[in-house]
Scaffold this motif. Structure first.
Motif, short mmCIF file in Angstrom:
data_model
loop_
_atom_site.label_atom_id
_atom_site.label_comp_id
_atom_site.label_asym_id
_atom_site.label_seq_id
_atom_site.Cartn_x
_atom_site.Cartn_y
_atom_site.Cartn_z
N ALA A 119 -6.68 7.19 -2.81
CA ALA A 119 -6.01 6.34 -1.84
C ALA A 119 -6.87 5.19 -1.36
O ALA A 119 -6.38 4.27 -0.70
N ALA A 120 -8.18 5.22 -1.67
CA ALA A 120 -9.08 4.13 -1.28
C ALA A 120 -9.13 3.03 -2.32
O ALA A 120 -9.87 2.05 -2.15
N ILE A 121 -8.37 3.16 -3.39
CA ILE A 121 -8.34 2.14 -4.45
C ILE A 121 -7.17 1.21 -4.18
O ILE A 121 -6.01 1.64 -4.18
N GLY A 122 -7.46 -0.05 -3.94
CA GLY A 122 -6.42 -1.02 -3.65
C GLY A 122 -6.47 -2.21 -4.58
O GLY A 122 -7.22 -2.23 -5.56
N GLY A 123 -5.66 -3.21 -4.27
CA GLY A 123 -5.69 -4.47 -4.98
C GLY A 123 -5.35 -4.35 -6.45
O GLY A 123 -4.55 -3.52 -6.88
N LEU A 124 -6.02 -5.20 -7.27
CA LEU A 124 -5.72 -5.23 -8.71
C LEU A 124 -6.20 -3.97 -9.40
O LEU A 124 -5.68 -3.61 -10.46
N ALA A 125 -7.20 -3.31 -8.85
CA ALA A 125 -7.62 -2.03 -9.44
C ALA A 125 -6.46 -1.04 -9.41
O ALA A 125 -6.16 -0.38 -10.41
N ARG A 126 -5.80 -0.94 -8.26
CA ARG A 126 -4.64 -0.04 -8.19
C ARG A 126 -3.53 -0.52 -9.13
O ARG A 126 -2.86 0.31 -9.78
N ARG A 127 -3.34 -1.83 -9.24
CA ARG A 127 -2.30 -2.32 -10.15
C ARG A 127 -2.60 -1.94 -11.59
O ARG A 127 -1.69 -1.68 -12.39
N PHE A 128 -3.90 -1.94 -11.95
CA PHE A 128 -4.24 -1.50 -13.30
C PHE A 128 -3.77 -0.06 -13.51
O PHE A 128 -3.12 0.25 -14.52
N ASP A 548 -3.74 -9.78 -1.03
CA ASP A 548 -3.61 -9.34 -2.41
C ASP A 548 -3.75 -7.83 -2.57
O ASP A 548 -3.96 -7.33 -3.67
N GLY A 549 -3.65 -7.12 -1.45
CA GLY A 549 -3.56 -5.67 -1.52
C GLY A 549 -4.87 -4.92 -1.47
O GLY A 549 -4.88 -3.70 -1.62
N ALA A 550 -5.99 -5.61 -1.23
CA ALA A 550 -7.27 -4.92 -1.15
C ALA A 550 -7.31 -4.03 0.09
O ALA A 550 -6.67 -4.32 1.10
N LEU A 551 -8.08 -2.96 0.00
CA LEU A 551 -8.32 -2.09 1.15
C LEU A 551 -9.75 -2.32 1.63
O LEU A 551 -10.70 -2.15 0.87
N LEU A 552 -9.87 -2.69 2.90
CA LEU A 552 -11.19 -3.04 3.44
C LEU A 552 -11.64 -2.09 4.54
O LEU A 552 -12.73 -2.26 5.08
N GLY A 553 -10.81 -1.15 4.91
CA GLY A 553 -11.17 -0.20 5.96
C GLY A 553 -10.57 1.15 5.68
O GLY A 553 -9.62 1.28 4.90
N TRP A 554 -11.15 2.17 6.30
CA TRP A 554 -10.67 3.54 6.13
C TRP A 554 -10.57 4.19 7.50
O TRP A 554 -11.45 4.00 8.34
N PRO A 555 -9.48 4.92 7.76
CA PRO A 555 -8.38 5.27 6.85
C PRO A 555 -7.56 4.06 6.39
O PRO A 555 -7.55 3.03 7.07
N ALA A 556 -6.93 4.21 5.26
CA ALA A 556 -6.10 3.14 4.74
C ALA A 556 -4.89 2.95 5.64
O ALA A 556 -4.46 3.88 6.34
N PRO A 557 -4.32 1.74 5.66
CA PRO A 557 -3.13 1.51 6.48
C PRO A 557 -2.02 2.50 6.14
O PRO A 557 -1.79 2.82 4.98
N ALA A 558 -1.35 2.97 7.19
CA ALA A 558 -0.28 3.94 6.98
C ALA A 558 0.99 3.30 6.44
O ALA A 558 1.85 3.98 5.89
#
Length: 843
Positions: A119-128, A548-558
């Motif tokens: 769940a900490a993987i965001g942005g284009l990495a998650r799109r891959f 662009d969907g990056a995650l910059l903090g934790w917990p991730a947005p709900a």
């Protein structure tokens, strides 16, 4: 760089190539006297051999010069993502692949992704990974895949974004003017001129050739105050039973078996330039059309005598990390004491010339092919082991140009940059929180063995570390850009600025993709702003990444709306905040307004906040400056709230008052500080103060407590983050030496009123001895520590006049003048706020 970001300590040692002056030709990998390609090696002509191989010299060709806005050197997963990011933001991009393939190890056998927290993987990495899921009909992100599927997704993405790809491109030199790269020249005649560059190689080749500071190997633990960086005899991937390492068992004079190093054992935590082991991540199958295990040229079964002895001792675990992938295939990684890792074989790779690396590549190839061939065929191996290994083989439909064997070696670690921010285990463990995150890492601090040596007459592996981390943690922007004095137009998302063990949590392919997106975004913004990467406006970078969907903090947005703000701001200063909204529906969102509110704060938008439309799958972001109101509090927290499209998100900001001399602050965990007159406040997370945990925030006076000193304070308030949260007084030779410094005594109160006098009786830098009492109240408690040389007596009071003794601690070798501090630790990942007053040090 804007935002008032604090700098981290830097490693004093390391390598650097070239002076970066006008016209300087900075060399490709290798020594300072030879470029990567060896001039004695004849140029190849005609078709390339089938391989696998790392390097074949490219034949000289007609000089060609191409120009682009962005040049990415290295077609790893990070390189592909950096390229498609920059192209998607409207810039022309050239991607230079060292070989013929793109995607790095993700497309070369690492099909069972080392995820950490997915769940900490965001942005284009998650799109891959969502594209992987779509290929297999999973309906979401999928983290296991066949190598050819990963490579095709990368190739398709490059075509969709119109990225120009040049293959078989080997760096020869870098041309610089001042602090900028002007052009890079490749073997074969190609030269590329760009406004911005990205080094996405595993080895950091462009970075090194551009004159950026770097290091290789393992720092001593003392360099950054770490525990897990340097020499460590392995616990995991270790011999489970004793195995004799000598050619004639029991006879050291007979010499050592192959695969055992004559190096002497080291001191735990000591530094060296050894490199953790590499291997090939093998894609295997039991299918009827599987390819047989290849017998490598020059195969020598005697090389595996150590493994044979281990097998004869009853241990067969080589295939114990054979993870399932789609269509009956698996990803075989290293497992056990003697397995697919070529332990000790990687030391020369990071700084080796191309020819040297090719030799190392072939050594790894012969070792690993010989290993599985030996297990499947040698008559001295038991029939059941031979049958178990023989049931597997190489898939006929993977790596068809190289006989089913992966085309790329798993380079787990190469050079590491030294920049203004060095990622260390303190980041990974949450003791330090970067204020300029560009993505999250979440994997265990993981390093493979670096050598196999003899200890007490038996073979032992050294270097493997697998240390748990509490959760996803933010990677600093400054760790992916060099110092301004080194180079101002180069981003480095793979060979980032990190200690060896800090890199152990970063070095996973999803994180490389995340940092590749950050690098691609940063170089585009630097071009648009006409500025250097070091002076880039971080809030603007943050806004684009979030959009662009990056995650910059934790917990991730709900939900689809996220809010990221500066974690702390001083009274009178201004914090920055960014809200991002992603459209997770199948229809466009129209007439969207993002807003930020904070009671009593002055809020001013710094970007547009209204958007006509947000297409499905796309995102928008808005930024604000927010100034807190005047307050008499030394330290307090405030909640900022963003709203938009029917959603809300919050962020916590700590409002600090500067701590004045003679006070100083220390954060061994996430911590914030404040002072108003004789009122002090510490807000800190921290796992504990006990045995192997030593995490706290402290306000201290350096060397203020002499041999007959007395410390007093009132703990006025304490948040109950945990029943075992604790706060109070500290005497220590060095308050900043968490986990290391001796002369250590603590007098603490818990939220319930339980009292603890804790001390370090054995001098190892951790408290492990305790005396207890109970104040019988959760209200304010006065604490007093009185010192008599190496002895300290702890007392408590509920009124500041009537004192009761808890006990007396004796600590070894306490310094004549010790630091005196108030401290707090939450015994919890959350941050607990503690208020103190009347802190006094006498004598």
């Amino acid at each position: 760089m804007s935002g008032g970001l604090r700098r981290r300590g830097l490693l004093a040692a390391g390598g650097a190539l070239g002076a970066g002056v006008l016209g300087a030709e900075l060399l490709a990998p290798g020594s300072a006297s030879a470029s990567g390609p060896d001039p004695a090696e004849p140029a190849s002509s005609g078709p390339k051999p089938p391989g696998p191989y790392y390097y074949r010299r490219t034949a000289p060709g007609r000089p060609r010069r191409v120009s682009a806005d962005v040049c990415v050197y290295g077609a790893t997963s990070a390189g592909v993502i950096a390229a498609v990011t920059a192209a998607g933001l409207g810039r022309s991009v050239v991607l230079l692949a060292f070989g013929r393939h793109v995607g790095g190890i993700t497309a070369s056998g690492l099909g069972a992704t080392d995820v950490g927290v997915s769940a900490a993987i965001g942005g284009l990495a998650r799109r891959f990974y969502e594209r992987v899921g779509a290929h297999y009909g999973a309906g979401g992100a999928q983290f296991t895949f066949e190598p050819h599927v990963a490579e095709q997704i990368f190739e398709d993405w490059l075509v969709e974004r119109h990225v120009t790809v040049y293959r078989d491109q080997h760096l020869v030199r870098v041309r610089r003017h001042g602090g900028r790269i002007d052009a890079i020249e490749l073997e074969g005649g190609l030269a590329v001129t760009a406004a911005q560059y990205v080094d996405a190689t595993y080895e950091g080749d462009l970075m090194a050739a551009a004159g950026v500071r770097w290091t290789v190997g393992r720092e001593a633990d003392a360099v950054y105050g770490e525990t897990w960086d340097g020499y460590h005899v392995a616990v995991n991937h270790q011999f489970k039973v004793p195995v004799d390492p000598y050619r004639t068992p029991g006879d050291p004079a007979s010499g050592l078996l192959p695969l055992v190093s004559p190096a002497a054992p080291g001191a735990t935590g000591g530094g060296d330039r050894r490199v953790q082991a590499y291997n090939f991540r093998l894609c295997l199958t039991r299918a009827a059309d599987r390819l047989p295990w290849p017998r490598p040229p020059g195969y020598r079964p005697d090389r595996y005598e150590l493994l044979l002895r281990y097998l004869d001792a009853g241990v067969f675990d080589v295939f114990g990390n054979n993870r399932t992938m789609p269509n009956g295939k698996t990803d075989l990684n290293n497992n056990g004491a003697v397995a697919t890792d070529f332990v000790g074989g990687a030391d020369g790779w990071p700084t080796g010339s191309y020819r040297q690396r090719e030799r190392i590549f072939q050594q790894h190839l012969r070792y690993q092919q010989g290993l599985v061939y030996f297990l499947a065929n040698d008559p001295r191996v038991s029939a059941d082991v031979r049958a178990a290994v023989g049931a597997w083989g190489l898939p006929a439909d993977e790596f068809t140009a190289t006989g089913g064997w992966p085309h790329e070696l798993y380079v787990r670690e190469g050079r590491r940059m030294i920049s203004d921010y060095v990622v260390t285990e303190h980041d990974c463990l949450g003791r330090v929180v970067a204020p300029d995150p560009v993505g999250l890492a979440s994997y265990t601090m993981d390093a493979h063995n670096a050598q196999r040596i003899v200890i007490d007459g038996h073979a032992r592996n050294e270097g493997n570390v697998e240390t748990h981390i509490p959760g996803p943690w933010p990677v600093s922007y400054r760790s992916i850009v060099p110092r301004a004095a080194d180079c101002t137009n180069l981003a480095v998302p793979v060979a980032i600025s990190a200690s060896h063990i800090g890199y152990g949590s970063v070095r996973m392919e999803p994180v490389f993709m995340i940092l590749g997106q950050a690098a691609g975004t940063a170089v585009v913004q630097a071009i648009a702003a006409g500025t250097t990467l070091q002076e880039l406006d971080y809030p603007a970078l943050r806004a684009q990444l979030l959009a662009d969907g990056a995650l910059l903090g934790w917990p991730a947005p709900a939900g689809p709306l996220s809010l990221v703000a500066d974690r702390a701001v001083e009274h009178g200063d201004t914090a920055t905040a960014t809200a991002a909204l992603r459209n997770t529906t199948s229809d466009p969102l129209t007439d969207v307004t993002l807003a930020l509110t904070a009671p009593g704060w002055a809020v001013t938008a710094t970007t547009p906040t209204r958007f006509d439309t947000v297409p499905p799958g796309e995102g928008v972001a808005a930024g604000w400056h927010a100034t807190p109101p005047e307050s008499a509090d030394a330290l307090h927290r405030a909640t900022l709230t963003a709203t938009g499209a029917g959603h809300a998100a919050t962020a916590t900001v700590y409002v600090e008052s500067p701590v004045a001399a003679p006070y100083r602050t220390f954060a061994g965990t996430q911590a914030y500080f404040g002072q108003r007159g004789d009122t002090l406040a510490v807000a800190a997370a921290g796992s504990d103060l006990w045995t192997h945990a030593d995490e706290y925030g402290a306000i201290y006076r350096a060397a203020a407590a002499g041999p007959a000193a007395a410390l007093t304070v009132r703990v006025a308030s304490q948040e109950a983050t945990s029943p075992d949260a604790r706060a109070g007084l500290m005497l220590r030779d060095d308050v900043t030496g968490a986990g290391a410094s001796g002369g250590y005594v603590v007098l603490a109160v818990k939220p319930s009123g339980n009292l603890l006098l804790m001390w370090d009786a054995d001098g190892d830098g951790y408290v492990e001895s305790v005396a207890r009492a109970d104040a019988g109240t959760s209200g304010p408690v006065w604490l007093r520590l009185t010192r008599a040389g190496i002895r300290a007596t702890g007392s408590w009071s509920t009124d500041g006049t009537s004192w009761q003794v808890i006990g007396t601690a004796t600590v070894p070798r306490a310094a004549d003048e010790q630091d005196a501090a108030v401290f707090a630790t939450a015994h919890d990942p959350s941050v607990g706020l503690v208020g103190f007053d009347g802190f006094a040090v006498t004598g």
